[in-house]
Write an enzyme that holds these catalytic residues in place. Sequence first.
Site, PDB file in Angstrom:
ATOM      1  N   GLU A 104      18.763   1.004  -0.009  1.00 54.02           N
ATOM      2  CA  GLU A 104      19.554  -0.111  -0.543  1.00 54.02           C
ATOM      3  C   GLU A 104      20.912   0.331  -1.078  1.00 54.02           C
ATOM      4  O   GLU A 104      21.953  -0.266  -0.770  1.00 54.02           O
ATOM      5  CB  GLU A 104      18.764  -0.818  -1.646  1.00 54.02           C
ATOM      6  CG  GLU A 104      19.511  -1.936  -2.328  1.00 54.02           C
ATOM      7  CD  GLU A 104      18.954  -2.271  -3.701  1.00 54.02           C
ATOM      8  OE1 GLU A 104      19.394  -3.285  -4.267  1.00 54.02           O
ATOM      9  OE2 GLU A 104      18.101  -1.514  -4.212  1.00 54.02           O
ATOM     10  N   ILE A 127      10.883   5.003   2.265  1.00 53.55           N
ATOM     11  CA  ILE A 127       9.426   4.969   2.384  1.00 53.55           C
ATOM     12  C   ILE A 127       8.878   3.676   1.797  1.00 53.55           C
ATOM     13  O   ILE A 127       7.784   3.243   2.162  1.00 53.55           O
ATOM     14  CB  ILE A 127       8.761   6.187   1.703  1.00 53.55           C
ATOM     15  CG1 ILE A 127       8.949   6.161   0.186  1.00 53.55           C
ATOM     16  CG2 ILE A 127       9.259   7.491   2.300  1.00 53.55           C
ATOM     17  CD1 ILE A 127       8.089   7.171  -0.550  1.00 53.55           C
ATOM     18  N   ASP A 128       9.650   3.031   0.899  1.00 55.71           N
ATOM     19  CA  ASP A 128       9.176   1.808   0.248  1.00 55.71           C
ATOM     20  C   ASP A 128       9.158   0.602   1.188  1.00 55.71           C
ATOM     21  O   ASP A 128       8.542  -0.421   0.866  1.00 55.71           O
ATOM     22  CB  ASP A 128      10.064   1.469  -0.960  1.00 55.71           C
ATOM     23  CG  ASP A 128       9.854   2.416  -2.122  1.00 55.71           C
ATOM     24  OD1 ASP A 128       8.863   3.176  -2.091  1.00 55.71           O
ATOM     25  OD2 ASP A 128      10.673   2.399  -3.051  1.00 55.71           O
ATOM     26  N   ARG A 163     -17.051   7.219 -11.238  1.00 56.23           N
ATOM     27  CA  ARG A 163     -15.819   7.051 -12.006  1.00 56.23           C
ATOM     28  C   ARG A 163     -14.951   5.916 -11.490  1.00 56.23           C
ATOM     29  O   ARG A 163     -15.062   5.477 -10.348  1.00 56.23           O
ATOM     30  CB  ARG A 163     -14.991   8.340 -11.943  1.00 56.23           C
ATOM     31  CG  ARG A 163     -15.484   9.442 -12.861  1.00 56.23           C
ATOM     32  CD  ARG A 163     -14.659  10.690 -12.681  1.00 56.23           C
ATOM     33  NE  ARG A 163     -15.092  11.734 -13.613  1.00 56.23           N
ATOM     34  CZ  ARG A 163     -14.914  13.032 -13.414  1.00 56.23           C
ATOM     35  NH1 ARG A 163     -14.319  13.453 -12.305  1.00 56.23           N
ATOM     36  NH2 ARG A 163     -15.327  13.901 -14.304  1.00 56.23           N
ATOM     37  N   ARG A 172       9.076   0.988  -6.432  1.00 53.12           N
ATOM     38  CA  ARG A 172       9.727   0.555  -7.669  1.00 53.12           C
ATOM     39  C   ARG A 172       9.753  -0.965  -7.784  1.00 53.12           C
ATOM     40  O   ARG A 172       9.405  -1.525  -8.823  1.00 53.12           O
ATOM     41  CB  ARG A 172      11.164   1.095  -7.737  1.00 53.12           C
ATOM     42  CG  ARG A 172      11.275   2.603  -7.671  1.00 53.12           C
ATOM     43  CD  ARG A 172      12.730   3.051  -7.740  1.00 53.12           C
ATOM     44  NE  ARG A 172      13.342   2.705  -9.013  1.00 53.12           N
ATOM     45  CZ  ARG A 172      13.289   3.450 -10.104  1.00 53.12           C
ATOM     46  NH1 ARG A 172      12.641   4.600 -10.072  1.00 53.12           N
ATOM     47  NH2 ARG A 172      13.877   3.070 -11.218  1.00 53.12           N
ATOM     48  N   GLU A 223       4.095   2.198  -8.655  1.00 57.32           N
ATOM     49  CA  GLU A 223       4.742   2.707  -9.867  1.00 57.32           C
ATOM     50  C   GLU A 223       5.497   1.616 -10.630  1.00 57.32           C
ATOM     51  O   GLU A 223       5.690   1.713 -11.837  1.00 57.32           O
ATOM     52  CB  GLU A 223       5.700   3.848  -9.518  1.00 57.32           C
ATOM     53  CG  GLU A 223       6.860   3.430  -8.622  1.00 57.32           C
ATOM     54  CD  GLU A 223       7.781   4.580  -8.251  1.00 57.32           C
ATOM     55  OE1 GLU A 223       7.844   5.563  -9.009  1.00 57.32           O
ATOM     56  OE2 GLU A 223       8.440   4.495  -7.187  1.00 57.32           O
ATOM     57  N   VAL A 274       4.917  13.872  -3.127  1.00 55.19           N
ATOM     58  CA  VAL A 274       4.107  14.271  -1.979  1.00 55.19           C
ATOM     59  C   VAL A 274       4.233  13.240  -0.860  1.00 55.19           C
ATOM     60  O   VAL A 274       4.217  13.574   0.326  1.00 55.19           O
ATOM     61  CB  VAL A 274       2.625  14.422  -2.399  1.00 55.19           C
ATOM     62  CG1 VAL A 274       1.710  14.476  -1.191  1.00 55.19           C
ATOM     63  CG2 VAL A 274       2.446  15.682  -3.236  1.00 55.19           C
TER      64      VAL A 274
END
Length: 343
Positions: A104, A127-128, A163, A172, A223, A274
Amino acid sequence: MRIGILTGGGDCPGLNAVIRAVVRTANGRYGDSIVGFRDGWRGLLEDRKVQIQNDDRIDRLLTKGGTMLGTARVNPDKLQAGIEQIKQTLDDNGVEVLIPIGGEGTLTAARWLSESGVDVVGVPKTIDNDIDCTDVTFGHDTALTIATDAIDRLHTTAESHQRVMLVEVMGRHAGWIAVNAGLASGAHLTLIPEQPFDVDEVCRLVKRRFQHGDSHFICVVAEGATPKAGSMTLREGGIDEFGHKIFTGVAQQLGDEIQRRIGKEVRTTVLGHVQRGGTPTPYDRILATRFGVQAAEAAHAGKYGVMVALHGTTIDLVPLAEATRQLKTVPTDRYREAAAFFG
């Protein structure tokens, strides 16, 4: 023709494949010379360049992650204030067309240059997968593959220890990695920036799964995911020098809250960088290569102020102004598809 090329913003699998494709097409077909600017827009502002030769080293770039030119972030205000300096650098180096590869921020800067008279052909990367006007961007498939593999592995250890596992992935403002990785890996819940979550509802789903006799719970958390007002409070991280919100680890904070509320053991895994390192997948190599070829062809056809984009199986050209108008976020109906598997 002399073509300039740069890679801006965060690194991304497939950047080198684009560079290779531009060089092979522009030089091999048309005899053009290619000059690369190091570390993104900073290289243009500081006139740091390298001549890129069409040789064996270029061919070996196809499978290599990262970017041979390096990349860096530049404050948008500084970048906008440096437009005239950038134009001077391009003139000094005889660059007739600039091909910036980025997300962007990079494409917005490319639009600014285009509006100030510079001939520009943009190539989208992230990647987003949040660049509008293209079905997908290269780098997303690699990040998705890495995230899915990690979650697949966490299923087995979570089952062994009964678990709750929270897996934080990048995203983001858009939850494409999270929602796609959640679907691909059979996660029991996915939280994305577009849909604020209720901690009580998260806890209810966790408790219900264990009450039904299941042995583990996997939740994928983007995230940028945020809780609904009054649900829980995240720590404030402020704003960095590039104008981006600093995230403080939503998955870890949510995990602490789940453990406090229902007493269930929670483990958090943050995949972080990663996801965008290493070798690009075959899909991303092919898409990045096609983008690079078509960017070089657009430069020779005199089609400027545009971005290459994937529509179906075809590479098209779309105006930079249109491509940078808004981010491509996960629509509600797409999230509803994923929600059929929650719990």
